[in-house]
Design a protein around this motif. Structure first.
Motif, PDB file in Angstrom:
ATOM      1  N   SER A 274      -7.015  28.367  13.211  1.00  0.00           N
ATOM      2  CA  SER A 274      -7.217  29.288  11.745  1.00  0.00           C
ATOM      3  C   SER A 274      -6.075  29.709  12.257  1.00  0.00           C
ATOM      4  O   SER A 274      -5.155  30.657  11.320  1.00  0.00           O
ATOM      5  CB  SER A 274      -8.459  30.799  12.623  1.00  0.00           C
ATOM      6  OG  SER A 274      -9.035  29.988  13.262  1.00  0.00           O
ATOM      7  N   THR A 275      -4.898  30.039  13.382  1.00  0.00           N
ATOM      8  CA  THR A 275      -3.421  30.317  13.238  1.00  0.00           C
ATOM      9  C   THR A 275      -2.882  29.765  11.998  1.00  0.00           C
ATOM     10  O   THR A 275      -1.729  30.587  11.634  1.00  0.00           O
ATOM     11  CB  THR A 275      -3.081  30.011  14.544  1.00  0.00           C
ATOM     12  OG1 THR A 275      -3.822  31.626  15.376  1.00  0.00           O
ATOM     13  CG2 THR A 275      -2.049  30.881  15.111  1.00  0.00           C
ATOM     14  N   TRP A 276      -2.686  27.779  12.028  1.00  0.00           N
ATOM     15  CA  TRP A 276      -2.450  27.497  11.742  1.00  0.00           C
ATOM     16  C   TRP A 276      -2.528  26.773  10.213  1.00  0.00           C
ATOM     17  O   TRP A 276      -1.390  26.687   9.366  1.00  0.00           O
ATOM     18  CB  TRP A 276      -1.642  25.959  12.428  1.00  0.00           C
ATOM     19  CG  TRP A 276      -3.074  24.944  13.107  1.00  0.00           C
ATOM     20  CD1 TRP A 276      -3.261  25.208  14.552  1.00  0.00           C
ATOM     21  CD2 TRP A 276      -3.470  24.190  12.688  1.00  0.00           C
ATOM     22  NE1 TRP A 276      -3.960  23.942  13.977  1.00  0.00           N
ATOM     23  CE2 TRP A 276      -4.324  23.260  13.305  1.00  0.00           C
ATOM     24  CE3 TRP A 276      -3.920  23.878  11.439  1.00  0.00           C
ATOM     25  CZ2 TRP A 276      -5.611  22.777  13.151  1.00  0.00           C
ATOM     26  CZ3 TRP A 276      -4.795  22.985  10.787  1.00  0.00           C
ATOM     27  CH2 TRP A 276      -5.485  22.781  11.677  1.00  0.00           C
ATOM     28  N   ARG A 277      -3.847  27.030   9.748  1.00  0.00           N
ATOM     29  CA  ARG A 277      -3.907  26.736   8.600  1.00  0.00           C
ATOM     30  C   ARG A 277      -3.580  28.012   7.357  1.00  0.00           C
ATOM     31  O   ARG A 277      -3.137  27.371   6.261  1.00  0.00           O
ATOM     32  CB  ARG A 277      -5.439  26.970   8.597  1.00  0.00           C
ATOM     33  CG  ARG A 277      -6.664  26.214   8.956  1.00  0.00           C
ATOM     34  CD  ARG A 277      -7.484  25.852   9.292  1.00  0.00           C
ATOM     35  NE  ARG A 277      -8.531  26.908   7.838  1.00  0.00           N
ATOM     36  CZ  ARG A 277      -9.587  26.507   7.403  1.00  0.00           C
ATOM     37  NH1 ARG A 277     -10.358  27.497   8.421  1.00  0.00           N
ATOM     38  NH2 ARG A 277     -10.250  26.610   6.195  1.00  0.00           N
ATOM     39  N   ARG A 278      -3.072  29.285   7.771  1.00  0.00           N
ATOM     40  CA  ARG A 278      -2.331  30.260   6.991  1.00  0.00           C
ATOM     41  C   ARG A 278      -1.577  29.470   7.072  1.00  0.00           C
ATOM     42  O   ARG A 278      -0.915  29.605   5.463  1.00  0.00           O
ATOM     43  CB  ARG A 278      -2.449  31.078   7.876  1.00  0.00           C
ATOM     44  CG  ARG A 278      -2.452  32.184   6.823  1.00  0.00           C
ATOM     45  CD  ARG A 278      -2.509  34.393   7.121  1.00  0.00           C
ATOM     46  NE  ARG A 278      -3.602  34.060   8.135  1.00  0.00           N
ATOM     47  CZ  ARG A 278      -4.562  34.801   6.313  1.00  0.00           C
ATOM     48  NH1 ARG A 278      -4.395  35.058   5.447  1.00  0.00           N
ATOM     49  NH2 ARG A 278      -5.807  35.135   6.918  1.00  0.00           N
ATOM     50  N   PRO A 279      -0.449  29.688   7.896  1.00  0.00           N
ATOM     51  CA  PRO A 279       1.488  29.329   7.178  1.00  0.00           C
ATOM     52  C   PRO A 279       1.359  27.851   6.925  1.00  0.00           C
ATOM     53  O   PRO A 279       2.058  27.185   5.180  1.00  0.00           O
ATOM     54  CB  PRO A 279       1.763  29.333   8.448  1.00  0.00           C
ATOM     55  CG  PRO A 279       1.409  28.727   9.710  1.00  0.00           C
ATOM     56  CD  PRO A 279      -0.193  29.551   9.291  1.00  0.00           C
ATOM     57  N   SER A 280      -0.163  26.916   7.103  1.00  0.00           N
ATOM     58  CA  SER A 280      -0.137  25.669   6.052  1.00  0.00           C
ATOM     59  C   SER A 280      -0.739  26.041   4.523  1.00  0.00           C
ATOM     60  O   SER A 280       0.076  25.565   3.655  1.00  0.00           O
ATOM     61  CB  SER A 280      -0.976  24.835   6.697  1.00  0.00           C
ATOM     62  OG  SER A 280      -1.223  24.107   8.179  1.00  0.00           O
ATOM     63  N   ASN A 281      -0.868  26.956   3.963  1.00  0.00           N
ATOM     64  CA  ASN A 281      -1.822  26.958   2.778  1.00  0.00           C
ATOM     65  C   ASN A 281      -0.303  27.899   2.171  1.00  0.00           C
ATOM     66  O   ASN A 281      -0.131  27.668   1.454  1.00  0.00           O
ATOM     67  CB  ASN A 281      -2.689  28.225   2.761  1.00  0.00           C
ATOM     68  CG  ASN A 281      -3.590  27.196   3.349  1.00  0.00           C
ATOM     69  OD1 ASN A 281      -4.711  26.301   3.709  1.00  0.00           O
ATOM     70  ND2 ASN A 281      -5.339  28.577   3.209  1.00  0.00           N
ATOM     71  N   ASP A 282       0.281  28.665   2.826  1.00  0.00           N
ATOM     72  CA  ASP A 282       1.712  29.510   2.636  1.00  0.00           C
ATOM     73  C   ASP A 282       3.093  28.370   2.293  1.00  0.00           C
ATOM     74  O   ASP A 282       3.507  28.797   1.280  1.00  0.00           O
ATOM     75  CB  ASP A 282       2.289  30.710   3.777  1.00  0.00           C
ATOM     76  CG  ASP A 282       0.697  31.530   3.628  1.00  0.00           C
ATOM     77  OD1 ASP A 282       0.002  32.171   3.355  1.00  0.00           O
ATOM     78  OD2 ASP A 282       1.757  32.401   4.610  1.00  0.00           O
TER      79      ASP A 282
END
Length: 591
Positions: free
Chosen positions: A41-49
């Motif tokens: 969940s932590t690294w999915r957000r910067p990946s999307n950004d």
């Protein structure tokens, strides 16, 4: 003395190496699953950004009504009337739904599709809604046949090569020279809202001029996308766009923003939903591991109770005696924490592969998450320390003679054991021993039962979730094919005369095919169920409105509630009715 304690603790580890390895593995699984799943969940957000930023997802979009088009350049001219201070970049597109034939010698592939005519801008220049070409190359305009990029997930589903040929409805051949994904299609859903539609829906991205020729829309566009400058007020610009396109002859436009892009909304909303699921599952696994480790470590330390009693009898300081078993707990916790990092990284790697198969993004930030792993490691060390501290605390607080006692004499009696001792059980004394042992020391029994129960709960929760998901898909398939497993839905490109009206055309040609047994004609439209009590529209629900003859059609929906013979209204899906808070007989507003 410190060196001696370390040597003694190391001897204890070697003496119980089987239990130590088992406890460390249990802790590693618990902490690793906890850290690994929560890290996703932590690294999915910067990946999307990073992925949306790299492809310059549009901030605002102007879409013409279905079936309407404007001359190329007309949309940009209307955009110029609101001023250019807030506009960073804008581009016209041609977006048309169609069908393609991507059949191979081994398989027939005929699916709905979308052709997107756009301008391919080099990465070094400003653009909007860039295409990420994962494999192959960018199409060159003016090719014969025209070149395109095929949506990567569709190609992966059918194991198509990086380059190949497809036929667009109408017989136009197109050669795809690469596989890629646009920012609007990082998550693909079908035209009617179906999820995981990568096998049922294809997207062809082409140069604008080539797409106009393939679709027989030379010099026409129907879509405008744009990005804004830093600090621009998105809502204000959107209002200006609506005013600019309002009342223009021949143009009926809808202005949407980034939040209306399904891929954008779902990928971010899905993070929170998945985090709740992963937290629940990983917490159950960690809880089960904690109880199992607690039980095992307690047994190892309690086995040293006699040695602690002898030490106290010889006058050794009780604090020093407590250090040795505590060191055992700390060393076990450290081993489990180190192994847990490896388990967590392995789970994170597996989750990354799973996510990339569903959502291929240009950028994946799967960097190590020290805060997640530190929290899991702290729990992994604390659990065996606490498990060691409790029996040690009990042992050093009693008289040496009591600590020296072994076996059943170390178990304390309680009111519960005193009360149950008066109950006469049938059978011999040998059959009574297990039950009496449980009653004499219920703590161990409870820890074991709860630990096993937590592990089973985690297993049942995961399997139940997967089973529910699969069953829901199966139920949907059963409903769609109810009455005839060979039922096929044919979506036409626009409205056509019904058979028997004298208009002839596509409908009658389809019905006349030798492979067709019978046809049921109908109309499918996008609709909106409006909540009259909420003027903001936050509770409005998008619907697929299907108009069929309920008396003669070969397929009609299953009616779970209400009168099947009733007419003059609509049949709502149970989920839609629940969301709207209505029951059969209530009134809903449909737009």
């Amino acid at each position: 003395m410190n060196r001696t304690l370390l040597r003694w603790s190391w001897r204890d580890l070697r003496g119980h190496w089987v239990a130590v390895v088992a406890i460390a593995l249990v802790l590693a699984i618990g902490t690793g699953v906890f850290a690994g799943l929560r890290s996703t969940s932590t690294w999915r957000r910067p990946s999307n950004d990073a992925s949306f930023a790299a492809t310059d997802l549009h901030v605002l979009r102007v879409s013409l009504s279905a079936g309407t088009f404007a001359d190329q350049g007309a949309l940009l001219e209307r955009l110029a009337t609101i001023g250019a201070d807030d506009i960073a970049h804008a581009a016209e597109r041609l977006v048309v739904g169609t069908q393609i034939d991507a059949s191979t010698p081994a398989e027939t592939i005929l699916v709905q599709a979308r052709v997107v005519g756009m301008t391919f801008v080099p990465a070094t220049e400003p653009g909007v809604d860039r295409m990420w070409v994962r494999d192959g190359r960018v199409p060159e305009p003016g090719g014969r046949p025209p070149e395109a990029v095929l949506e990567a997930k569709f190609a992966d589903f059918y194991d198509l090569p990086t380059t190949g040929d497809v036929i667009v409805a109408g017989g136009a051949p197109v050669r795809y020279v690469g596989l890629g994904v646009g920012p609007e299609d990082f998550f693909v859903s079908g035209p009617e809202g179906s999820i995981f539609a990568q096998g049922d829906f294809a997207i062809l991205s082409m140069d604008l001029t080539d797409a106009q020729g393939v679709l027989d829309r030379v010099g026409q566009v129907n879509d405008l996308v744009l990005t804004l400058t830093d600090g621009a007020d998105r809502d204000a610009v959107a209002a200006q766009l609506r005013s600019a396109f309002e009342g223009v002859d021949g143009i009926s436009a809808v202005v949407t923003d980034q939040d209306d892009v399904e891929a954008f909304r779902l990928l971010y909303d899905d993070i929170e939903n998945d985090e709740q699921v992963w937290t629940m599952i990983s917490s159950l696994v960690l809880f089960a591991a904690a109880l199992a480790a607690f039980n095992l470590v307690s047994r190892i330390v309690e086995a040293q109770r006699r040695e602690i009693g002898i030490g106290m009898a010889l006058g050794v300081d009780r604090g020093r005696l407590a250090v040795r078993p505590l060191l055992v707990g700390a060393q076990i916790g450290l081993l489990g924490a180190i192994a847990g990092v490896g388990v967590g990284l392995l789970i994170g790697w597996a989750m990354q592969g799973l996510m990339e198969s569903f959502v291929p993004l240009p950028h994946w930030d799967t960097s190590f998450q020290p805060d997640r792993y530190a929290a899991a490691a702290a729990l992994g060390v604390a659990i065996p320390l606490l498990a060691a501290a409790l029996p040690v605390w009990r042992a050093v607080r009693v008289e040496p003679i009591e600590a020296i006692r072994t076996g059943h004499l170390t178990a304390r009696t309680s009111r519960f054991s005193d009360w149950t001792s008066r109950i006469q059980l049938p059978g011999s004394s040998l059959t009574h021993l297990p039950i009496r042992n449980i009653v004499r020391n219920p703590r161990r029994t409870i820890l074991t039962a709860v630990g096993v129960g937590a592990a089973i709960t985690a297993l049942v929760a995961v399997l139940g979730m997967l089973d529910s998901f699969g069953r829901s898909i199966d139920q949907g398939s059963e409903e769609l094919t109810r009455g005839d497993p060979e039922r096929v839905l044919v979506a036409l490109d626009t409205f056509h005369p019904a058979s028997g009206t004298g208009g002839g055309g596509v409908v009658e040609e389809v019905a006349a095919q030798p492979a067709i047994g019978r046809t049921d004609e109908g109309i499918r439209l996008g609709a909106l169920a409006v909540d009259p009590t909420d003027a903001s529209g936050a509770h409005d629900i998008e619907l697929l409105l299907e108009l069929i003859d309920l008396d003669t059609a070969g397929w009609t929906p299953t009616i779970a509630q209400g009168d099947p013979a009733a007419r003059g209204g609509v049949l709502l899906a149970e989920k839609a009715a629940s969301d709207l808070g209505v029951t059969p007989g209530d009134t809903v507003t449909i737009e």
